[in-house]
Write a protein that holds these residues in place. Structure first.
Motif, PDB file in Angstrom:
ATOM      1  N   HIS A 108       0.340  -1.120   0.045  1.00  0.00           N
ATOM      2  CA  HIS A 108       0.083  -0.170   0.425  1.00  0.00           C
ATOM      3  C   HIS A 108       0.499   1.343  -0.183  1.00  0.00           C
ATOM      4  O   HIS A 108       1.477   1.468   0.443  1.00  0.00           O
ATOM      5  N   GLY A 109       0.343   2.111  -1.075  1.00  0.00           N
ATOM      6  CA  GLY A 109       1.179   3.087  -0.505  1.00  0.00           C
ATOM      7  C   GLY A 109       2.493   3.348  -1.759  1.00  0.00           C
ATOM      8  O   GLY A 109       3.296   2.380  -2.218  1.00  0.00           O
ATOM      9  N   ALA A 110       3.674   4.526  -1.069  1.00  0.00           N
ATOM     10  CA  ALA A 110       4.860   3.985  -1.689  1.00  0.00           C
ATOM     11  C   ALA A 110       5.594   3.342  -1.053  1.00  0.00           C
ATOM     12  O   ALA A 110       6.925   3.272  -1.795  1.00  0.00           O
ATOM     13  N   LYS A 111       5.497   3.408   0.400  1.00  0.00           N
ATOM     14  CA  LYS A 111       6.667   2.986   1.414  1.00  0.00           C
ATOM     15  C   LYS A 111       6.591   1.602   2.072  1.00  0.00           C
ATOM     16  O   LYS A 111       5.603   1.859   2.503  1.00  0.00           O
ATOM     17  N   ALA A 112       7.233   1.108   1.416  1.00  0.00           N
ATOM     18  CA  ALA A 112       6.620  -0.778   2.284  1.00  0.00           C
ATOM     19  C   ALA A 112       8.404  -1.342   2.613  1.00  0.00           C
ATOM     20  O   ALA A 112       9.321  -0.749   2.082  1.00  0.00           O
ATOM     21  N   ARG A 113       8.413  -2.149   3.478  1.00  0.00           N
ATOM     22  CA  ARG A 113       9.610  -3.140   3.632  1.00  0.00           C
ATOM     23  C   ARG A 113       9.479  -4.056   4.714  1.00  0.00           C
ATOM     24  O   ARG A 113       8.627  -4.567   4.804  1.00  0.00           O
ATOM     25  N   LEU A 114      10.387  -4.704   3.960  1.00  0.00           N
ATOM     26  CA  LEU A 114      10.238  -6.051   4.337  1.00  0.00           C
ATOM     27  C   LEU A 114      11.584  -7.024   5.619  1.00  0.00           C
ATOM     28  O   LEU A 114      12.766  -6.205   5.166  1.00  0.00           O
ATOM     29  N   LEU A 115      10.488  -7.294   6.776  1.00  0.00           N
ATOM     30  CA  LEU A 115      11.560  -7.633   8.015  1.00  0.00           C
ATOM     31  C   LEU A 115      12.115  -8.594   8.028  1.00  0.00           C
ATOM     32  O   LEU A 115      10.685  -9.506   7.800  1.00  0.00           O
ATOM     33  N   ALA A 116      13.361  -9.525   8.355  1.00  0.00           N
ATOM     34  CA  ALA A 116      12.922 -10.730   8.550  1.00  0.00           C
ATOM     35  C   ALA A 116      13.925 -11.011   9.610  1.00  0.00           C
ATOM     36  O   ALA A 116      14.281 -10.405  10.217  1.00  0.00           O
ATOM     37  N   ALA A 117      13.043 -12.101  10.738  1.00  0.00           N
ATOM     38  CA  ALA A 117      14.100 -12.426  11.528  1.00  0.00           C
ATOM     39  C   ALA A 117      14.497 -13.998  11.748  1.00  0.00           C
ATOM     40  O   ALA A 117      12.892 -14.589  11.983  1.00  0.00           O
ATOM     41  N   ALA A 118      15.152 -15.224  11.685  1.00  0.00           N
ATOM     42  CA  ALA A 118      15.066 -16.652  10.937  1.00  0.00           C
ATOM     43  C   ALA A 118      16.513 -17.070  11.713  1.00  0.00           C
ATOM     44  O   ALA A 118      17.658 -16.346  12.363  1.00  0.00           O
TER      45      ALA A 118
END
Lengths: 282, 282
Positions: free
Chosen positions: A259-269
């Motif tokens: 949605h919109g212009a700003k997204a971020r993919l975040l991960a922890a494993a």
């Protein structure tokens, strides 16, 4: 040589002297075990201010009892050498009694941006981070403070608490430094066996693939599931999260689109006993 | 006339100008509805610093939903006149959106000194107090800040959070201002009917009697019970506490003696719909 001070009084005296001379000051808070990622924060600060102060303090308040506070890598002599090699002006290395004297009773808590992801996995983490960073900012009174985007949620939490408490400092986020194969630099990479280190590259690779898939029209949920499957196949034993999120407040995105212009993919494993985190602009 | 400003930017600009001119600055945080007690804080500050700033902000975060936030007395024009009459230099009167902008997410919590007494009766109270006072101290950056001993536990909480967060300010406690009959001045005294106002003097009288009894060798528990009985007899409908406590950390005293040199008697009791608090050196 980079000067080392251990008390708030000495720190303030030096910062005051620089400010009185018209020099702007940048703070780079760290937990030590410095690597090229930290040094890139110092270099970024040097492009903006005349004087740089790095702090090294392994903050007990941001570790839970079962976490790796005791095992966390420490080595002040090497940290000081590395800071010297990039021309950092001051190392502030307080002991626990300088930071948390007897009777210390205060915790800074946030709602909202601190609650999902790392906040869900590590309930006392961001309270500890917000408390120690607020103290460091009040102690050093820098003009700017630089934090790595590697700890992206931490950066957003610090932006929030700085605004909320009216701290007169500019918070600067610095791009994540990566090894040649793409793994984000982290002090905790030192925990990895050679086999684990080789497998770890699956984390940034799965993230890049998920972002490319979503940008090509894949559903967010499908791309997240494929990313988790890729990590399991590469030998990660548990994925705490692999989520596309709003880049500002880290709220969930709708299932079908960024949605919109700003997204971020975040991960922890988890790879064996080591927990790796990463995040990328999506 | 006392100048009025409503933004942190204007406040900081004025304080900065004074400091640049070598003038020390004192802050007197209030919730308005000013009376002679508040004015005595300004006068005390004027004996220590060249410039005084009073803030007026009825802080929603320190009221529970069932408490008197809406009814709390407000009157800026009269407050400004009173501040002018004692030569206060600046009135900082921010609106709620200046203090808590959209998205505000931070709370400062304390353990220990904040937990008994008012903390037990009003669970969110000291979190709200610590948050707004920390903000005011960071906003105004005064050399000293003056708080009345009338709110003694609040004063101790503020001393604690100021130390814990390394705020570079001296916290000054000011003696409680009292009416001729001994009742502590309070904005909430305005809630009392004439009959209640006449009965209210039983509070300081019972406290003085309890302190005299203990100093004459009476057991602390017995003196506390006698004090509560005297308040009930005078028409108080409930006593929240009437306790001798350690004057620093407000921990309980042993039953037989005031331990060490510093003790404090603290009391809170209800007269009709009005809750009165008071405290005295014991």
């Amino acid at each position: 040589m980079t000067r080392i001070v251990r008390t708030v009084a000495e720190l303030r005296e030096q910062v005051r002297a620089w400010k009185d001379a018209g020099e702007r000051v940048g703070l780079i808070p760290t937990m030590g075990a410095l690597h090229d990622g930290h040094l890139s924060l110092v270099r970024l600060a040097q492009t903006k201010v005349a004087r740089t102060v790095a702090s090294v303090f392994v903050n007990p308040k941001q570790f839970a009892p079962h976490e790796d506070f005791d095992a966390y890598p420490r080595g002040e002599a090497r940290d000081a050498e590395l800071l010297d090699s990039v021309g950092c002006d001051l190392l502030f290395a307080p002991g626990p009694a300088e930071m948390y004297p007897q009777g210390f009773s205060t915790t800074i808590n946030l709602t909202g941006v601190s609650e999902p992801l790392e906040g869900a996995a590590r309930p006392q983490f961001f309270g500890g981070v917000a408390t120690v960073v607020t103290k460091l900012l009040i102690q050093a009174q820098p003009d700017i403070a630089v934090f790595g985007e590697k700890d992206y949620q931490q950066l957003q939490v610090i932006r929030r608490v700085t605004r909320d408490l009216d701290l007169p400092v500019e918070i600067v986020g610095a791009p994540t430094a990566r090894a040649q194969d793409g793994l984000a630099l982290s002090s905790r990479n030192a925990y990895l066996s050679p086999e684990e280190r080789a497998a770890a590259v699956a984390l940034p690779n799965a993230m890049k693939a998920a972002i490319a898939a979503v940008q090509a029209g894949e559903r967010v949920e499908t791309a997240e599931a494929a990313g988790k499957a890729a990590l399991a196949a590469a030998g990660f034993r548990q994925v705490d999260y692999f989520d596309f999120r709003d880049a500002d407040d880290l709220s969930r995105l709708g299932p079908d689109a960024l949605h919109g212009a700003k997204a971020r993919l975040l991960a922890a494993a988890w790879l064996g006993k080591t927990r790796l985190i990463d995040n990328m602009d999506a």
